[in-house]
Motif scaffolding. Structure first.
Motif, PDB file in Angstrom:
ATOM      1  N   ASP A 191       0.840  -1.196   0.000  1.00 60.48           N
ATOM      2  CA  ASP A 191       0.000   0.000   0.000  1.00 60.48           C
ATOM      3  C   ASP A 191       0.881   1.253   0.000  1.00 60.48           C
ATOM      4  OD1 ASP A 191      -1.904   1.945   0.450  1.00 60.48           O
ATOM      5  OD2 ASP A 191      -2.962   0.830   2.019  1.00 60.48           O
TER       6      ASP A 191
ATOM      7  N   TYR B 164      -0.322   4.421  -0.739  1.00 65.19           N
ATOM      8  CA  TYR B 164      -1.070   5.643  -0.432  1.00 65.19           C
ATOM      9  C   TYR B 164      -1.806   5.523   0.896  1.00 65.19           C
ATOM     10  CZ  TYR B 164      -4.278   9.533  -0.659  1.00 65.19           C
ATOM     11  OH  TYR B 164      -4.973  10.673  -0.351  1.00 65.19           O
TER      12      TYR B 164
ATOM     13  N   ASN C 128      -4.588   6.243   3.164  1.00 68.70           N
ATOM     14  CA  ASN C 128      -5.951   6.789   3.191  1.00 68.70           C
ATOM     15  C   ASN C 128      -6.206   7.429   4.551  1.00 68.70           C
ATOM     16  OD1 ASN C 128      -5.857   4.487   1.179  1.00 68.70           O
ATOM     17  ND2 ASN C 128      -7.847   5.401   0.675  1.00 68.70           N
TER      18      ASN C 128
ATOM     19  N   ASP D  44      -6.817   1.730   5.516  1.00 76.61           N
ATOM     20  CA  ASP D  44      -5.699   0.988   4.922  1.00 76.61           C
ATOM     21  C   ASP D  44      -5.564  -0.428   5.494  1.00 76.61           C
ATOM     22  OD1 ASP D  44      -4.590   3.235   3.241  1.00 76.61           O
ATOM     23  OD2 ASP D  44      -4.457   4.144   5.230  1.00 76.61           O
TER      24      ASP D  44
END
Ligand code: CA
Length: 317
Positions: free
Chosen positions: A135, A137, A139, A165
């Protein structure tokens, strides 16, 4: 031969043998689940993998799950399930792009489902099996550095907690700052022993050096027939998510007098536990036999040497 060099040679032999005795498992490469350049056969098909969505294959370079463009989704999935009891998956990948803000990441799957587009890093939600998420990014997950790598085990009903996430269903995970756009080939190595552990190691700091990400002592139970897949997704923010190579091997215990027989998840684990015990006591016996042999060699060497010296001295006169 000098006595000192004989002793040091013997010690080196003992330590080499000791290291060897820790290697309880052997591996067999599984062609059915491995991928390397040029990825495709002469008819531009892959015998063992299906691909879909925005996935692009450049036979001399990579399998690009998403390009560095908004709203991309791509996947590849094995055509046959991975049925090995114990296995290792080693993948070289590359996450890179031209922007300072980027997303969303990619996933590795070992699931009952295969080849369906969806909202979890480009694949379906409410999956059954294992997902490993890279992951990139954040969130909404305060307190951890991104990119964040984590494992989730889906039961076919639970939804991936995208807003946080994946925090709600995290089995294990670690931060991997620098895994995107690293200066060395980036890789992960996932090792599964059905009765023992699930371990994830990463390479992104130094070539040839594996960084420990996590190891669970209660490994998840996986569907008996799970397909191996990779998928990625971009939203408003984007990145190239490339798979460079996939190497899968079945791990098994060599049994004395046995041919190499990789286990199957359908086989009874009680039988395998029994053989583990036998192997352990066997290897200890072999270890002590080796030490005894070395002592014999050193003693014999020393005896021979002194006899030779005495003989040489007596000839001097
Ligand atoms: Ca995220």
């Amino acid at each position: 031969m000098r006595i000192s060099s004989l002793v040091s040679w013997s010690l080196a032999a003992v330590s080499a043998w000791a290291a060897d005795s820790n290697e309880d498992y052997k591996s067999i490469a599984l062609r059915t689940h491995s991928l390397s350049q040029p990825y495709l056969d002469s008819d531009m098909q892959s015998r063992w993998y299906d691909f879909g969505g925005d996935t692009i294959i450049r036979t001399d370079h990579y399998i690009r799950l998403t390009a560095d463009r908004p709203s991309q989704t791509g996947w590849i999935f094995s055509r046959v399930p991975l049925t090995a009891t114990n296995w290792q998956i080693e993948v070289e990948f590359k996450i890179h792009g031209k922007n300072t803000l980027f997303g969303d990441g990619f996933a590795m799957w070992l699931t009952k489902e295969r080849g369906q587009q969806g909202p979890v890093f480009g694949s379906v939600d409410k999956f059954e099996g294992l997902g490993i998420f890279f992951d990139t990014y954040r969130n909404n997950r305060p307190g951890v550095a991104f990119p964040f790598v984590m494992a989730m085990v889906g039961d076919g009903k639970t939804t991936y907690d995208k807003g946080s996430d994946g925090k709600a269903n995290e089995l294990a995970g670690c931060s991997a700052r620098g895994i995107r756009g690293a200066g060395v080939p980036t890789m992960f190595r996932l090792t599964y022993f059905q009765d023992k552990s699930l371990k994830l190691e990463l390479q992104y700091k130094t070539e040839g050096e594996w960084v420990h990400c996590f190891e669970t002592t209660e490994p998840p139970t996986l569907p008996p027939a799970a397909y191996l897949g990779f998928s990625a997704e971009t939203g408003e923010l984007s990145d190239n998510h490339d798979i460079i190579s996939v190497a899968v091997s079945s791990l098994y215990e060599p049994q004395s007098g046995d041919k190499a027989t990789p286990g199957n998840r359908a086989s009874k684990s009680s039988h395998r536990l029994g053989s583990t015990k036998a192997k352990k006591s066997g290897s200890w016996l072999w270890f002590f036999t080796k030490i005894f042999l070395v002592i014999l060699a050193v003693g014999g060497g020393y005896f021979g040497y002194t006899a030779w010296r005495a003989n040489k001295r007596s000839h001097r006169f």
